[in-house]
Design a protein around this motif. Structure first.
Motif, PDB file in Angstrom:
ATOM      1  N   HIS A   3       0.855  -1.189   0.000  1.00 61.28           N
ATOM      2  CA  HIS A   3       0.000   0.000   0.000  1.00 61.28           C
ATOM      3  C   HIS A   3       0.889   1.237   0.000  1.00 61.28           C
ATOM      4  CE1 HIS A   3      -4.242   1.291   0.675  1.00 61.28           C
ATOM      5  NE2 HIS A   3      -3.647   2.425   0.992  1.00 61.28           N
ATOM      6  N   ALA A   4       0.446   2.293  -0.674  1.00 56.18           N
ATOM      7  CA  ALA A   4       1.242   3.521  -0.767  1.00 56.18           C
ATOM      8  C   ALA A   4       0.366   4.748  -0.566  1.00 56.18           C
ATOM      9  CB  ALA A   4       1.950   3.599  -2.117  1.00 56.18           C
ATOM     10  N   PHE A   5       0.974   5.793   0.009  1.00 49.74           N
ATOM     11  CA  PHE A   5       0.333   7.102   0.170  1.00 49.74           C
ATOM     12  C   PHE A   5       1.210   8.166  -0.474  1.00 49.74           C
ATOM     13  CE2 PHE A   5      -1.567   4.854   3.764  1.00 49.74           C
ATOM     14  CZ  PHE A   5      -2.879   5.287   3.735  1.00 49.74           C
ATOM     15  N   GLU A   6       0.585   9.198  -0.980  1.00 47.66           N
ATOM     16  CA  GLU A   6       1.307  10.385  -1.420  1.00 47.66           C
ATOM     17  C   GLU A   6       0.697  11.608  -0.758  1.00 47.66           C
ATOM     18  OE1 GLU A   6       2.400  11.231  -5.649  1.00 47.66           O
ATOM     19  OE2 GLU A   6       1.093  12.983  -5.390  1.00 47.66           O
ATOM     20  N   ALA A   7       1.529  12.403  -0.106  1.00 47.33           N
ATOM     21  CA  ALA A   7       1.094  13.662   0.499  1.00 47.33           C
ATOM     22  C   ALA A   7       1.771  14.800  -0.242  1.00 47.33           C
ATOM     23  CB  ALA A   7       1.453  13.703   1.983  1.00 47.33           C
ATOM     24  N   ARG A   8       1.007  15.782  -0.638  1.00 50.43           N
ATOM     25  CA  ARG A   8       1.548  16.911  -1.386  1.00 50.43           C
ATOM     26  C   ARG A   8       1.953  18.023  -0.412  1.00 50.43           C
ATOM     27  NH1 ARG A   8      -2.207  17.522  -6.808  1.00 50.43           N
ATOM     28  NH2 ARG A   8      -2.656  15.298  -7.117  1.00 50.43           N
ATOM     29  N   ILE A   9       3.235  18.330  -0.415  1.00 47.35           N
ATOM     30  CA  ILE A   9       3.760  19.382   0.459  1.00 47.35           C
ATOM     31  C   ILE A   9       3.631  20.710  -0.287  1.00 47.35           C
ATOM     32  CG2 ILE A   9       5.721  20.151   1.836  1.00 47.35           C
ATOM     33  CD1 ILE A   9       4.788  17.364   2.630  1.00 47.35           C
ATOM     34  N   TYR A  10       2.777  21.578   0.219  1.00 46.10           N
ATOM     35  CA  TYR A  10       2.507  22.851  -0.443  1.00 46.10           C
ATOM     36  C   TYR A  10       2.985  24.036   0.396  1.00 46.10           C
ATOM     37  CZ  TYR A  10      -0.584  21.219  -4.218  1.00 46.10           C
ATOM     38  OH  TYR A  10      -1.083  20.636  -5.352  1.00 46.10           O
ATOM     39  N   ALA A  11       3.350  25.108  -0.302  1.00 43.83           N
ATOM     40  CA  ALA A  11       3.550  26.402   0.345  1.00 43.83           C
ATOM     41  C   ALA A  11       2.187  27.068   0.372  1.00 43.83           C
ATOM     42  CB  ALA A  11       4.566  27.244  -0.422  1.00 43.83           C
ATOM     43  N   GLU A  12       1.498  26.909   1.479  1.00 43.70           N
ATOM     44  CA  GLU A  12       0.155  27.457   1.617  1.00 43.70           C
ATOM     45  C   GLU A  12      -0.205  27.518   3.095  1.00 43.70           C
ATOM     46  OE1 GLU A  12      -2.405  24.757  -0.489  1.00 43.70           O
ATOM     47  OE2 GLU A  12      -2.435  23.298   1.146  1.00 43.70           O
ATOM     48  N   ASP A  13      -1.254  28.254   3.407  1.00 45.17           N
ATOM     49  CA  ASP A  13      -1.684  28.422   4.791  1.00 45.17           C
ATOM     50  C   ASP A  13      -3.042  27.755   4.981  1.00 45.17           C
ATOM     51  OD1 ASP A  13      -2.256  29.176   7.340  1.00 45.17           O
ATOM     52  OD2 ASP A  13      -2.115  31.335   7.008  1.00 45.17           O
ATOM     53  N   PRO A  14      -3.076  26.519   5.466  1.00 44.33           N
ATOM     54  CA  PRO A  14      -4.345  25.819   5.638  1.00 44.33           C
ATOM     55  C   PRO A  14      -5.302  26.537   6.584  1.00 44.33           C
ATOM     56  CG  PRO A  14      -2.510  24.275   5.766  1.00 44.33           C
ATOM     57  CD  PRO A  14      -1.922  25.656   5.804  1.00 44.33           C
ATOM     58  N   SER A  15      -4.765  27.259   7.576  1.00 43.95           N
ATOM     59  CA  SER A  15      -5.635  27.952   8.529  1.00 43.95           C
ATOM     60  C   SER A  15      -6.244  29.212   7.945  1.00 43.95           C
ATOM     61  CB  SER A  15      -4.850  28.291   9.797  1.00 43.95           C
ATOM     62  OG  SER A  15      -3.806  29.201   9.508  1.00 43.95           O
ATOM     63  N   ASN A  16      -5.792  29.612   6.755  1.00 50.92           N
ATOM     64  CA  ASN A  16      -6.326  30.797   6.088  1.00 50.92           C
ATOM     65  C   ASN A  16      -6.855  30.415   4.712  1.00 50.92           C
ATOM     66  OD1 ASN A  16      -7.001  33.463   5.577  1.00 50.92           O
ATOM     67  ND2 ASN A  16      -4.913  34.094   5.099  1.00 50.92           N
ATOM     68  N   ASP A  17      -7.774  29.422   4.717  1.00 55.33           N
ATOM     69  CA  ASP A  17      -8.440  28.993   3.497  1.00 55.33           C
ATOM     70  C   ASP A  17      -7.454  28.488   2.451  1.00 55.33           C
ATOM     71  OD1 ASP A  17     -10.737  28.457   2.033  1.00 55.33           O
ATOM     72  OD2 ASP A  17     -10.695  30.401   1.009  1.00 55.33           O
ATOM     73  N   PHE A  18      -6.337  27.929   2.897  1.00 58.95           N
ATOM     74  CA  PHE A  18      -5.326  27.331   2.016  1.00 58.95           C
ATOM     75  C   PHE A  18      -4.754  28.333   1.014  1.00 58.95           C
ATOM     76  CE2 PHE A  18      -8.009  23.830   3.432  1.00 58.95           C
ATOM     77  CZ  PHE A  18      -7.065  22.925   3.871  1.00 58.95           C
TER      78      PHE A  18
END
Length: 686
Positions: A333-348
């Protein structure tokens, strides 16, 4: 096989393609813009050709320049990656005219799937199940709205030329239709130059399951199983996994065969992804087909053991598929998580900045990182804000999920706001662990993901984390003072005493740390008992609540070992400018060091300015100077990194002045317009 290919892309996908090409002995040509002169993909490639300005419309989207670069360097084929020109039929046609192989499907397949409406009609004829909806040519507002009314709300408006969540809006009630249609059309025109829309019935508990298909030029076709991509924000995927959970062999075969039927209906060649909505009753519906490699293709590679880029190159060169359907198996089984430069607490909202610190988990057969950046690189406003893809694999979903959580704890980025803490919180929620997942997962589990339902244990943990951050700052200062004293002509000078010594005063340090905009005042007092040095840390929140923590600690580089109430633990600290992050077993907590306020700020007469939440482009100005507005009324619309953001009135008031026009570039924090709240105006008049 090809001897040289050009990669018409940038960032992590360009680097990903270069890695496979190098392994196969194929020379690579990169292309770059002003912003990417020193980018990782440029340094990895054997050659690189400059295209033009930083905006993609001046560089990566100019097909003529890309083809000219291929001809200049003698590249026999062009790999478009995903995004940019990857699904551009005109570019594919131009490659063929110049006798350059396009590493992707034929023009006819791209054109067939390029319009979501046309794709639905083709799939209907091929007897692939479809979601109820309107895909007609009549684009009048009344026709589209009548279709939505007849289906019943909620409905989903989608750009027929769209992808990646652009030009898409959920409409929950009839009174939201006009605003949603206007926004979807505007975003679609901006992203694709086409504002043609379709409307579909919106399923309330669907899963987003996609099938990886591959076809060669010799009538062979296979599916490399499925990926579950249900966890999304802004209709864009956040964490993907393969295989999909709770997938029976019968359902897998049904969906796989439908995907192949979809591909064969348009004479497909190469890598493609057929996306389905899977309802809770096991029924599934064709959503769209992406005629390119997907961002999340690594999870398929991890469970199948196949290199999909190599498959693309071999098929484009005219070879048969490397494997038959019977030879393909699922392993683990595999997962992929996308690491973004964004602010999830401010509506992404997307973020920009320099990667002052970038430390990744150690790569192994269990952990893979696809990235296009290095420490010190700039995350600019011009392109998608994805920093990297973190991919993990293990024998089961449970074990792979444990590896994902561990790897996210070990990922360290400073200098730009990221979604790492959000990803960790999401991946460790009970609902995600138990696979209670559909496309509304983030909204349904918002409180758990954002830790809005804090327990007493969470409160105690935060106090300890504040103490650890403060102790790290003090110990770092003391170590620096010791180092300076050792280099001084007078190492015993009181100015070099590292312990905050004051005549007839306690050895105290004072500082202020903020956590999620809540400020905490901390007093750190050093105490000596025999040979033991300990610290009493008094923490006072803005509401006056006080906590006292007694601790001992020592630092070694970025690690701090702290003992609190007999509990000895290690944390990793990332400290950059005013930001300090504490990494522990249960995730990362980010603090901001607040500088002393010396009373130099101005009151501005109780009138306010609304500021840009990020660097971006002004898309639309919806108000004028002197206009009265109501609370929540949209004022301006900005776009950054392919995302729109609407700034709304914080209260009833008057627009005093507008400082920008549509099309203007705006820096984050810039004042967009001068605004006076109605309540303040009334108070002044009295």
């Amino acid at each position: 096989m090809f001897t040289k290919i050009l990669i018409a892309n940038r960032g992590e996908i360009a680097c990903r393609i270069i890695k496979t090409a190098k392994r196969m002995g194929i020379l690579t040509v990169a292309v770059y813009s002003d912003a990417d002169q020193n980018a990782l993909h440029v340094h990895m490639a054997d050659e690189a050709i400059y295209l033009g300005g930083s905006p993609s419309r001046e560089s990566y989207l100019v097909g003529e320049k890309v083809i000219a670069a291929a001809k200049k360097t003698g590249a026999q084929a062009i790999h478009p990656g995903y995004g940019f020109l990857s699904e551009n039929a005109d570019f594919c046609r131009a490659c063929k005219q110049e006798d350059i192989i396009f590493i992707g499907p034929p023009v006819e397949a791209i054109e067939a799937m390029g319009s979501k409406s046309a794709a639905k009609n083709i799939m209907q004829k091929a007897q692939v199940p479809l979601v109820p909806g309107y895909h007609g040519e009549d684009q009048s507002r009344d026709i589209i709205k009548k279709a939505a009314d007849d289906m019943g709300y909620p409905v989903l408006l989608k750009a027929t030329a769209g992808g990646g969540g652009k030009g898409m809006r959920q409409i929950w009630h009839e009174d939201e239709f006009d605003e949603g249609l206007a926004a979807a059309k505007r975003e679609s025109m901006s992203s694709f130059g086409d504002d043609t829309m379709l409307v579909e019935k919106y399923l309330t508990q669907p899963r987003h399951v996609e099938i990886q298909v591959f076809c060669d030029n010799h009538q062979n076709a296979v599916y490399l199983f499925e990926r579950d991509c249900s966890v999304q924000r802004r209709h864009q995927k956040v964490i993907e996994e393969a295989p999909a959970f709770s997938m029976s062999e019968t359902l897998r075969a049904q969906m796989g065969e439908s995907a192949i039927k979809s591909a064969q209906a348009i004479g497909y060649q190469g890598a493609g992804t057929v996306e389905f909505l899977l309802d809770i009753d096991g029924s599934f519906y064709f959503m769209e087909m992406n005629t390119r490699l997907q961002v999340e293709h690594p999870v398929t590679e991890m469970i199948s053991g196949q290199d999909l880029v190599e498959w693309q190159l071999r098929v484009a060169y005219g070879e048969t598929l490397p494997k038959t359907q019977q030879q393909l198996t699922i392993n683990g089984h595999a997962f992929e998580a996308r690491i973004y430069a964004e602010d999830p607490s401010n509506d992404f909202l997307p973020a920009t900045g320099r990667l002052n610190l970038l430390k990744t988990p150690i790569e192994s057969k269990h952990v893979r990182i696809d990235t296009g950046v290095r420490q010190g690189d700039e995350v600019s406003v011009f392109y998608d804000p994805m920093i990297a893809k973190l991919i993990v694999w293990d024998e089961s979903r449970e074990k792979a999920l444990q590896r994902l959580a561990k790897a996210l704890r070990e990922y360290r980025i400073e200098g730009v706001t990221t979604n790492i803490e959000f990803l960790y919180n999401l991946a460790t929620t009970d609902a995600f662990i138990n696979a209670e997942i559909d496309t509304g997962f983030i909204e349904k589990n918002n409180d758990a993901i954002f830790h809005k339902t804090a327990t007493q244990q969470d409160g105690e943990r935060l106090i300890n984390q504040l103490a650890i951050a403060a102790l790290y700052l003090v110990l770092s200062l003391e170590n620096n003072n010791k180092a300076q004293a050792a280099l001084s002509n007078d190492p015993h000078s009181p100015w070099h005493i590292p312990s905050a010594w004051r005549l007839n005063e306690a050895h105290n340090h004072a500082l202020t740390l903020a956590y999620k905009d809540i400020e905490y005042a901390l007093i750190i007092e050093q105490q000596h008992e025999a040979s033991i040095c300990s610290y009493i840390i008094t923490i006072t929140s803005k509401n006056g609540t006080t906590h006292t923590v007694e601790c001992q600690g020592e630092i070694a580089g970025e690690k701090i070992t702290v003992t609190i109430e007999g509990h000895r633990s290690q944390s990793v600290i990332a400290h950059s400018n005013s930001s300090i992050s504490v990494y522990q077993e249960h995730g990362v907590v980010n603090f901001r060091e607040i500088s002393a306020d010396y009373g130099q700020s101005q009151d501005d007469d109780n009138h306010g300015g609304l500021t840009a939440p990020m660097n971006g482009t002004m898309v639309s100005v919806l108000v004028a100077s002197g206009e009265h507005v109501n609370k929540g009324q949209p004022l301006v619309i900005m776009e950054a990194m392919k995302m729109e953001h609407t700034i709304k009135a914080p209260s009833d008031g008057i627009i005093n002045e507008v400082f920008f026009s549509a099309g203007d570039m705006v820096n984050g924090g810039a004042e967009l317009l001068a605004f006076s709240a109605l309540a303040l105006i009334d108070a002044e008049e009295k």
